[in-house]
Design a protein around this motif. Structure first.
Motif, PDB file in Angstrom:
ATOM      1  N   HIS A 126       0.819  -1.208   0.000  1.00 69.26           N
ATOM      2  CA  HIS A 126       0.000   0.000   0.000  1.00 69.26           C
ATOM      3  C   HIS A 126       0.855   1.262   0.000  1.00 69.26           C
ATOM      4  CE1 HIS A 126      -3.489  -2.514   0.837  1.00 69.26           C
ATOM      5  NE2 HIS A 126      -2.813  -3.086   1.816  1.00 69.26           N
ATOM      6  N   GLY A 127       0.272   2.349  -0.496  1.00 72.74           N
ATOM      7  CA  GLY A 127       0.934   3.649  -0.516  1.00 72.74           C
ATOM      8  C   GLY A 127       0.438   4.532   0.617  1.00 72.74           C
ATOM      9  N   LEU A 128       1.353   5.272   1.224  1.00 70.81           N
ATOM     10  CA  LEU A 128       1.022   6.123   2.360  1.00 70.81           C
ATOM     11  C   LEU A 128       0.897   7.600   2.015  1.00 70.81           C
ATOM     12  CD1 LEU A 128       3.558   4.699   5.008  1.00 70.81           C
ATOM     13  CD2 LEU A 128       1.091   4.290   4.948  1.00 70.81           C
ATOM     14  N   ASP A 129       1.347   8.015   0.837  1.00 73.22           N
ATOM     15  CA  ASP A 129       1.612   9.435   0.604  1.00 73.22           C
ATOM     16  C   ASP A 129       0.357  10.224   0.229  1.00 73.22           C
ATOM     17  OD1 ASP A 129       3.347  11.631   0.617  1.00 73.22           O
ATOM     18  OD2 ASP A 129       4.908  10.505  -0.425  1.00 73.22           O
ATOM     19  N   VAL A 130       0.530  11.538   0.083  1.00 77.95           N
ATOM     20  CA  VAL A 130      -0.581  12.474   0.026  1.00 77.95           C
ATOM     21  C   VAL A 130      -0.706  13.194  -1.316  1.00 77.95           C
ATOM     22  CG1 VAL A 130       0.665  14.524   0.848  1.00 77.95           C
ATOM     23  CG2 VAL A 130      -1.750  14.203   1.493  1.00 77.95           C
ATOM     24  N   TYR A 221      -2.432  20.086   2.440  1.00 78.58           N
ATOM     25  CA  TYR A 221      -1.011  20.204   2.128  1.00 78.58           C
ATOM     26  C   TYR A 221      -0.733  21.427   1.255  1.00 78.58           C
ATOM     27  CZ  TYR A 221       3.550  19.173   0.135  1.00 78.58           C
ATOM     28  OH  TYR A 221       4.855  19.277  -0.274  1.00 78.58           O
ATOM     29  N   TYR A 222      -1.509  21.604   0.188  1.00 79.73           N
ATOM     30  CA  TYR A 222      -1.216  22.706  -0.730  1.00 79.73           C
ATOM     31  C   TYR A 222      -1.563  24.064  -0.129  1.00 79.73           C
ATOM     32  CZ  TYR A 222      -0.115  19.106  -4.042  1.00 79.73           C
ATOM     33  OH  TYR A 222       0.465  18.026  -4.649  1.00 79.73           O
ATOM     34  N   ARG A 223      -2.571  24.100   0.739  1.00 84.07           N
ATOM     35  CA  ARG A 223      -2.823  25.353   1.442  1.00 84.07           C
ATOM     36  C   ARG A 223      -1.678  25.681   2.386  1.00 84.07           C
ATOM     37  NH1 ARG A 223      -6.566  25.262   5.042  1.00 84.07           N
ATOM     38  NH2 ARG A 223      -7.473  23.207   4.696  1.00 84.07           N
ATOM     39  N   ALA A 224      -1.144  24.664   3.076  1.00 83.72           N
ATOM     40  CA  ALA A 224      -0.047  24.893   4.022  1.00 83.72           C
ATOM     41  C   ALA A 224       1.248  25.235   3.304  1.00 83.72           C
ATOM     42  CB  ALA A 224       0.141  23.659   4.901  1.00 83.72           C
ATOM     43  N   MET A 225       1.434  24.677   2.116  1.00 78.63           N
ATOM     44  CA  MET A 225       2.691  24.839   1.402  1.00 78.63           C
ATOM     45  C   MET A 225       3.006  26.303   1.116  1.00 78.63           C
ATOM     46  SD  MET A 225       3.736  23.105  -2.231  1.00 78.63           S
ATOM     47  CE  MET A 225       2.546  24.115  -3.119  1.00 78.63           C
ATOM     48  N   VAL A 226       1.993  27.094   0.753  1.00 80.19           N
ATOM     49  CA  VAL A 226       2.254  28.477   0.372  1.00 80.19           C
ATOM     50  C   VAL A 226       2.640  29.332   1.567  1.00 80.19           C
ATOM     51  CG1 VAL A 226       0.717  28.338  -1.599  1.00 80.19           C
ATOM     52  CG2 VAL A 226      -0.186  29.163   0.573  1.00 80.19           C
ATOM     53  N   PRO A 230       7.169  24.643   8.583  1.00 78.43           N
ATOM     54  CA  PRO A 230       7.109  23.173   8.675  1.00 78.43           C
ATOM     55  C   PRO A 230       5.731  22.578   8.436  1.00 78.43           C
ATOM     56  CG  PRO A 230       7.017  24.113  10.872  1.00 78.43           C
ATOM     57  CD  PRO A 230       7.182  25.278   9.916  1.00 78.43           C
ATOM     58  N   GLN A 231       4.681  23.409   8.289  1.00 76.81           N
ATOM     59  CA  GLN A 231       3.333  22.869   8.341  1.00 76.81           C
ATOM     60  C   GLN A 231       3.032  21.889   7.215  1.00 76.81           C
ATOM     61  OE1 GLN A 231       1.422  22.981  10.855  1.00 76.81           O
ATOM     62  NE2 GLN A 231      -0.240  21.826   9.900  1.00 76.81           N
ATOM     63  N   SER A 232       3.486  22.174   5.991  1.00 77.26           N
ATOM     64  CA  SER A 232       3.179  21.255   4.897  1.00 77.26           C
ATOM     65  C   SER A 232       3.871  19.913   5.104  1.00 77.26           C
ATOM     66  CB  SER A 232       3.572  21.867   3.550  1.00 77.26           C
ATOM     67  OG  SER A 232       4.946  22.174   3.505  1.00 77.26           O
ATOM     68  N   TRP A 233       5.116  19.944   5.595  1.00 76.41           N
ATOM     69  CA  TRP A 233       5.795  18.674   5.933  1.00 76.41           C
ATOM     70  C   TRP A 233       4.985  17.913   6.966  1.00 76.41           C
ATOM     71  CZ3 TRP A 233      10.343  16.031   4.599  1.00 76.41           C
ATOM     72  CH2 TRP A 233      10.695  14.985   5.474  1.00 76.41           C
ATOM     73  N   ASN A 234       4.515  18.596   7.992  1.00 79.61           N
ATOM     74  CA  ASN A 234       3.782  17.934   9.069  1.00 79.61           C
ATOM     75  C   ASN A 234       2.440  17.393   8.590  1.00 79.61           C
ATOM     76  OD1 ASN A 234       5.888  18.537  10.762  1.00 79.61           O
ATOM     77  ND2 ASN A 234       4.864  20.263  11.768  1.00 79.61           N
ATOM     78  N   VAL A 235       1.771  18.121   7.693  1.00 83.58           N
ATOM     79  CA  VAL A 235       0.532  17.603   7.107  1.00 83.58           C
ATOM     80  C   VAL A 235       0.812  16.290   6.388  1.00 83.58           C
ATOM     81  CG1 VAL A 235      -1.190  17.995   5.292  1.00 83.58           C
ATOM     82  CG2 VAL A 235      -0.642  19.820   6.914  1.00 83.58           C
ATOM     83  N   ARG A 236       1.887  16.262   5.628  1.00 82.60           N
ATOM     84  CA  ARG A 236       2.220  15.071   4.848  1.00 82.60           C
ATOM     85  C   ARG A 236       2.530  13.882   5.755  1.00 82.60           C
ATOM     86  NH1 ARG A 236       7.657  14.007   1.357  1.00 82.60           N
ATOM     87  NH2 ARG A 236       7.005  12.059   0.374  1.00 82.60           N
ATOM     88  N   ASP A 237       3.411  14.056   6.741  1.00 81.80           N
ATOM     89  CA  ASP A 237       3.770  12.920   7.588  1.00 81.80           C
ATOM     90  C   ASP A 237       2.631  12.499   8.505  1.00 81.80           C
ATOM     91  OD1 ASP A 237       7.047  11.995   8.076  1.00 81.80           O
ATOM     92  OD2 ASP A 237       6.494  13.385   6.495  1.00 81.80           O
ATOM     93  N   SER A 238       1.801  13.467   8.935  1.00 86.39           N
ATOM     94  CA  SER A 238       0.627  13.095   9.728  1.00 86.39           C
ATOM     95  C   SER A 238      -0.346  12.285   8.879  1.00 86.39           C
ATOM     96  CB  SER A 238      -0.054  14.350  10.273  1.00 86.39           C
ATOM     97  OG  SER A 238       0.793  15.023  11.187  1.00 86.39           O
TER      98      SER A 238
END
Length: 417
Positions: A126-130, A221-226, A230-238
């Motif tokens: 299975h894939g985990l990513d976002v 993720y994309y809202r946090a990225m702009v 660290p928020q976009s990284w944290n969204v992804r790993d969470s």
């Protein structure tokens, strides 16, 4: 600390003893393009599945692409007879992370192992990513169109919300600073509908639920990225940690998971400078959620060699030379201490240097060897970051499969991991 020379799969016995009854084992990699990491990780995983009853492998990959592989390895109706064909259908850059000969060999073994067992005893992939927003959205539309037309309107509304931004979905992140939260509301509605369906349905409904979770995670993720930080990284790993939770629940009370991801995701962020920057990762979150005794984190590293990577985002993959490790780094120390292949298993009786901070190399899908003097390293307390470490003094590049490539979405620090 135990030190063991590696030469054959049986040499991993001390690691399996350390794993014991742990529920989650995470196997890292210091790059996404090194043959040796994939090969050694495969040897450990085969034993965990065949001898220890692990239930599935979850990787730092997209759910829809990996679901094609899953259907092949478990022999699901409509799945490819050869997992390599499923891997060759991976399209989002960087395809070589999973569409490579090393993963194809493992997946062929896994299919053969599974087909000798009843459905309920087969190990998944299975894939985990976002990142797979559009592929996940299309998968939801296909599923609801056939299975739950009453919920199709919610999916179509979410699709239409993102449609003005096309495949350059990072543009949505920029636009979200100035427009209403309508897309966020639409994906929450979609997630709620597919979750209700998944509670009463089978594997296809669960996959649709996970695709809806990907869409919701990608929107965050994309809202946090702009906004940077660290928020976009944290969204992804969470998101990856939450996906792991759902998979463990799906496979049942006795489920056990193997995770394949980069060291920067696997090694506990609290033992690195990532913590100072406010970043978390899946290794840290797993220890916090399941308890340190139920999670074993295994890092990988090397001193020099070659790697498959790209010189910029979206560029073709190429084989690059990995120079000798930086002076004072973890890798330089191990180069002088250990044989060509070795494994360290950490315990309470360990040398002081494992608790000292030292630079630890991290190569992403985008790599510039000339940057070694300034970047490509994460300050690390090795003994706190991992429970064991697999060492390859000299490494070689992996072998990508022929596959079409489309530019991937933007990622966060370290570049392309």
């Amino acid at each position: 600390m135990q030190v063991h020379r590696l030469g054959a799969p049986d040499d991993f016995d001390p690691l399996l003893e350390r794993i014991g009854s742990a529920r989650v084992v995470m196997l890292g990699e210091a790059s996404h393009g090194t043959y040796d990491y994939y090969r050694l990780r495969e040897q450990v995983t085969r034993r965990l599945i065949a001898e220890c009853g692990f239930s599935f492998v979850a990787v730092e990959g997209d759910w829809p692409d990996c679901d094609l592989v899953h259907r092949s390895v478990v022999g699901a109706p409509g799945g490819d007879d050869d997992p390599q064909r499923a891997l060759e259908r991976f399209e989002r850059w960087p395809t070589w992370m999973w569409a490579n000969a090393e993963v194809a060999r493992f997946c062929r073994w896994l299919r053969a192992w599974n087909l000798d067992r009843p459905d309920g005893q087969r190990a998944g992939f299975h894939g985990l990513d976002v990142y797979s927003l559009w592929d996940s959205m299309r998968a939801i539309l296909d599923y609801l169109g056939e299975e739950d037309p009453a919920s199709l309107e919610a999916a179509q509304e979410a699709y239409r919300c993102f449609e003005p931004y096309g495949t350059r979905i990072e543009e949505y992140g920029l636009a979200s600073r100035f427009v209403s939260a309508r897309c966020e509301a639409e994906v929450v509605r979609l997630l709620a509908r597919t979750r209700e369906r998944a509670a009463a349905d089978g594997a296809d409904a669960f996959s649709a639920w996970q695709n809806a979770a990907v869409v919701a995670g990608a929107e965050r993720y994309y809202r946090a990225m702009v906004g940077g930080g660290p928020q976009s990284w944290n969204v992804r790993d969470s998101h990856m940690a939450d996906t792991l939770d759902r998979l463990l629940d799906r496979y049942g009370r006795q489920a056990r998971a193997v995770v394949w991801a980069h060291n920067t995701h696997v090694g506990d962020a609290r033992a690195t400078d990532m913590a100072q920057g406010g970043m978390v990762n899946i290794g840290q979150l797993a220890r916090e959620r399941y308890g340190a005794d139920d999670v074993v984190l295994v890092g990988f590293g090397s001193y020099q060699g070659s790697v498959v990577a790209a010189n910029r985002w979206g560029a073709p993959a190429e084989v690059m030379t990995v120079p000798v490790a930086r002076a004072g780094s973890v890798e330089e120390r191990l180069h002088h201490m250990l044989p060509e292949r070795a494994m360290l298993v950490f315990d309470d009786d360990r040398p002081d240097w494992l608790d000292d901070e030292a630079d630890h190399r991290a190569i992403g899908v985008v790599y510039d060897p000339s940057f070694e003097a300034w970047g490509n390293y994460v300050p690390t307390r090795l003994g706190d970051r991992y429970d064991a470490f697999i060492w390859c003094d000299h490494t070689t590049a992996l072998h990508p499969l022929p596959a079409s490539t489309a530019p991937g979405e933007l990622e966060t620090y370290p570049s392309g991991v």
